[in-house]
Design a protein around this motif. Structure first.
Motif, short mmCIF file in Angstrom:
data_model
loop_
_atom_site.label_atom_id
_atom_site.label_comp_id
_atom_site.label_asym_id
_atom_site.label_seq_id
_atom_site.Cartn_x
_atom_site.Cartn_y
_atom_site.Cartn_z
N TYR A 206 0.84 -1.18 0.00
CA TYR A 206 0.00 0.00 0.00
C TYR A 206 0.87 1.24 0.00
CZ TYR A 206 -3.97 -2.96 1.19
OH TYR A 206 -4.95 -3.91 1.16
N ARG A 207 0.48 2.22 -0.76
CA ARG A 207 1.19 3.49 -0.73
C ARG A 207 0.17 4.63 -0.75
NH1 ARG A 207 4.77 0.91 0.40
NH2 ARG A 207 6.98 1.05 -0.09
N ALA A 208 0.47 5.65 0.00
CA ALA A 208 -0.36 6.86 -0.01
C ALA A 208 0.10 7.77 -1.13
CB ALA A 208 -0.25 7.57 1.33
N LEU A 209 -0.84 8.38 -1.81
CA LEU A 209 -0.53 9.34 -2.88
C LEU A 209 -1.29 10.63 -2.62
CD1 LEU A 209 -0.93 7.07 -6.05
CD2 LEU A 209 1.22 7.89 -5.08
N PRO A 210 -0.61 11.76 -2.67
CA PRO A 210 -1.34 13.02 -2.56
C PRO A 210 -2.39 13.11 -3.67
CG PRO A 210 1.04 13.39 -2.43
CD PRO A 210 0.84 11.97 -2.85
N TRP A 211 -3.53 13.63 -3.34
CA TRP A 211 -4.64 13.72 -4.29
C TRP A 211 -4.22 14.42 -5.58
CZ3 TRP A 211 -9.01 11.57 -5.48
CH2 TRP A 211 -9.98 12.24 -6.23
N SER A 212 -3.43 15.46 -5.43
CA SER A 212 -3.11 16.30 -6.59
C SER A 212 -2.19 15.60 -7.60
CB SER A 212 -2.48 17.62 -6.14
OG SER A 212 -1.33 17.37 -5.36
N VAL A 213 -1.56 14.49 -7.25
CA VAL A 213 -0.71 13.81 -8.24
C VAL A 213 -1.52 12.89 -9.14
CG1 VAL A 213 1.24 13.84 -6.60
CG2 VAL A 213 -0.02 11.70 -6.95
N LEU A 214 -2.78 12.66 -8.77
CA LEU A 214 -3.62 11.76 -9.57
C LEU A 214 -4.27 12.52 -10.72
CD1 LEU A 214 -5.36 9.58 -6.84
CD2 LEU A 214 -3.49 8.92 -8.38
N ARG A 215 -3.72 12.36 -11.88
CA ARG A 215 -4.27 13.03 -13.07
C ARG A 215 -4.91 11.99 -13.96
NH1 ARG A 215 -2.87 18.20 -13.18
NH2 ARG A 215 -1.22 18.78 -11.73
N MET B 109 -19.38 12.67 -3.04
CA MET B 109 -19.02 13.39 -4.26
C MET B 109 -17.89 14.36 -3.95
SD MET B 109 -20.89 12.06 -6.56
CE MET B 109 -20.49 13.17 -7.91
N LEU B 110 -16.83 14.25 -4.74
CA LEU B 110 -15.63 15.05 -4.50
C LEU B 110 -15.42 16.07 -5.60
CD1 LEU B 110 -13.39 11.95 -3.87
CD2 LEU B 110 -14.05 13.57 -2.10
N GLU B 111 -14.96 17.23 -5.22
CA GLU B 111 -14.49 18.21 -6.20
C GLU B 111 -13.12 17.76 -6.66
OE1 GLU B 111 -16.12 22.71 -5.28
OE2 GLU B 111 -13.99 22.28 -5.38
N LYS B 112 -12.97 17.50 -7.94
CA LYS B 112 -11.70 16.95 -8.43
C LYS B 112 -10.52 17.86 -8.13
CE LYS B 112 -13.51 14.35 -12.34
NZ LYS B 112 -13.50 14.28 -13.82
N ARG B 113 -10.69 19.12 -8.44
CA ARG B 113 -9.53 20.01 -8.34
C ARG B 113 -9.12 20.28 -6.90
NH1 ARG B 113 -9.76 24.30 -13.36
NH2 ARG B 113 -10.32 22.58 -14.72
N SER B 114 -10.09 20.63 -6.08
CA SER B 114 -9.75 21.02 -4.71
C SER B 114 -9.56 19.82 -3.79
CB SER B 114 -10.86 21.91 -4.14
OG SER B 114 -12.05 21.16 -4.00
N GLY B 115 -10.12 18.66 -4.20
CA GLY B 115 -10.06 17.50 -3.32
C GLY B 115 -10.93 17.67 -2.09
N LYS B 116 -12.03 18.42 -2.24
CA LYS B 116 -12.94 18.60 -1.11
C LYS B 116 -14.22 17.80 -1.33
CE LYS B 116 -11.74 23.38 0.02
NZ LYS B 116 -12.26 24.75 -0.14
N VAL B 117 -14.80 17.32 -0.25
CA VAL B 117 -16.10 16.66 -0.34
C VAL B 117 -17.15 17.73 -0.65
CG1 VAL B 117 -17.89 15.41 0.90
CG2 VAL B 117 -15.49 14.83 1.28
N ALA B 118 -17.86 17.54 -1.74
CA ALA B 118 -18.94 18.47 -2.08
C ALA B 118 -20.20 18.11 -1.29
CB ALA B 118 -19.23 18.43 -3.58
N TYR B 119 -20.53 16.84 -1.29
CA TYR B 119 -21.69 16.37 -0.51
C TYR B 119 -21.67 14.85 -0.49
CZ TYR B 119 -23.55 16.26 -5.31
OH TYR B 119 -23.71 16.05 -6.66
N ALA B 120 -22.47 14.29 0.39
CA ALA B 120 -22.65 12.84 0.44
C ALA B 120 -23.99 12.51 -0.21
CB ALA B 120 -22.64 12.36 1.88
#
Lengths: 127, 127
Positions: free
Chosen positions: A67-76, B42-53
């Motif tokens: 298992y490895r953790a990846l920062p969200w922003s590296v996932l394109r 549901m996640l905002e792709k860019r910000s990596g924030k939860v928008a809603y469940a």
């Protein structure tokens, strides 16, 4: 025709994604070689922010997986590959900081480790 | 003994949670009555924030189920219930703003709808 084009463009510019769509998504190198797949996303409960994604890689038929953790922003996401594109060697992945607490399901925030993780991938901290 | 207590406290103060742990978690009223369960986040792709469940509720054996979006901040986990605790009547849930685009898997950000959603639940906007 205009609306069809519009709908196509819309499909390419989704701003939101479901957590269950991310889970199980493959991670490929640009060459098309598979690295692993996303197992889950770890969320900060209070802020509702993605802390990192957990990728499984290596192993065979579920044995010896790591298992490895990846920062969200590296996932394109790459539409042609239908996968997240990540150009790292196995050695680079193995060299990434591993959490001492090792929690990849639930756990406490370990800011020191997260800082090393984001530094390693040259990713902007999410916090 | 001290470490056991510590470990117990730690379990109660997890700061992070896996997306696959949230999916499928029940939503109960304080009375113990089940409202529904969380389908996905549901996640905002860019910000990596939860928008809603996204919660499913109503229906029987998967027939006639409805979907409702819930702001992340209204989901308060209650350990005794082993569920998210939400004290809303079915009428209140049915009256919540439904997204016109209706995307509960992937989709575009509809800030106007999200604003009405968060207003409805008196939740602080995440954006």
């Amino acid at each position: 025709m205009a609306t069809m084009t519009g709908s196509h463009e819309q499909r390419e510019t989704h701003d939101l994604i479901g957590s269950d769509k991310v889970e199980g998504t493959n991670v490929y190198r640009s060459s098309g070689e598979k690295i692993g797949e996303i197992e889950r996303i770890m969320l900060e409960k209070r802020s509702g922010k993605v802390a990192y994604a957990v990728m499984t890689f290596g192993g065979f038929l579920g044995i010896g997986e790591e298992y490895r953790a990846l920062p969200w922003s590296v996932l394109r996401y790459n539409e042609d590959l239908d996968a997240y594109e990540l150009n790292l060697t196995d050695e680079q992945l193995r060299g990434a900081p591993v959490s001492e607490t090792g929690f990849y399901e639930t756990g406490r925030i370990d800011r020191d480790w997260e800082r090393r993780l984001h530094d390693y991938y040259r990713a902007t901290p999410y916090w």
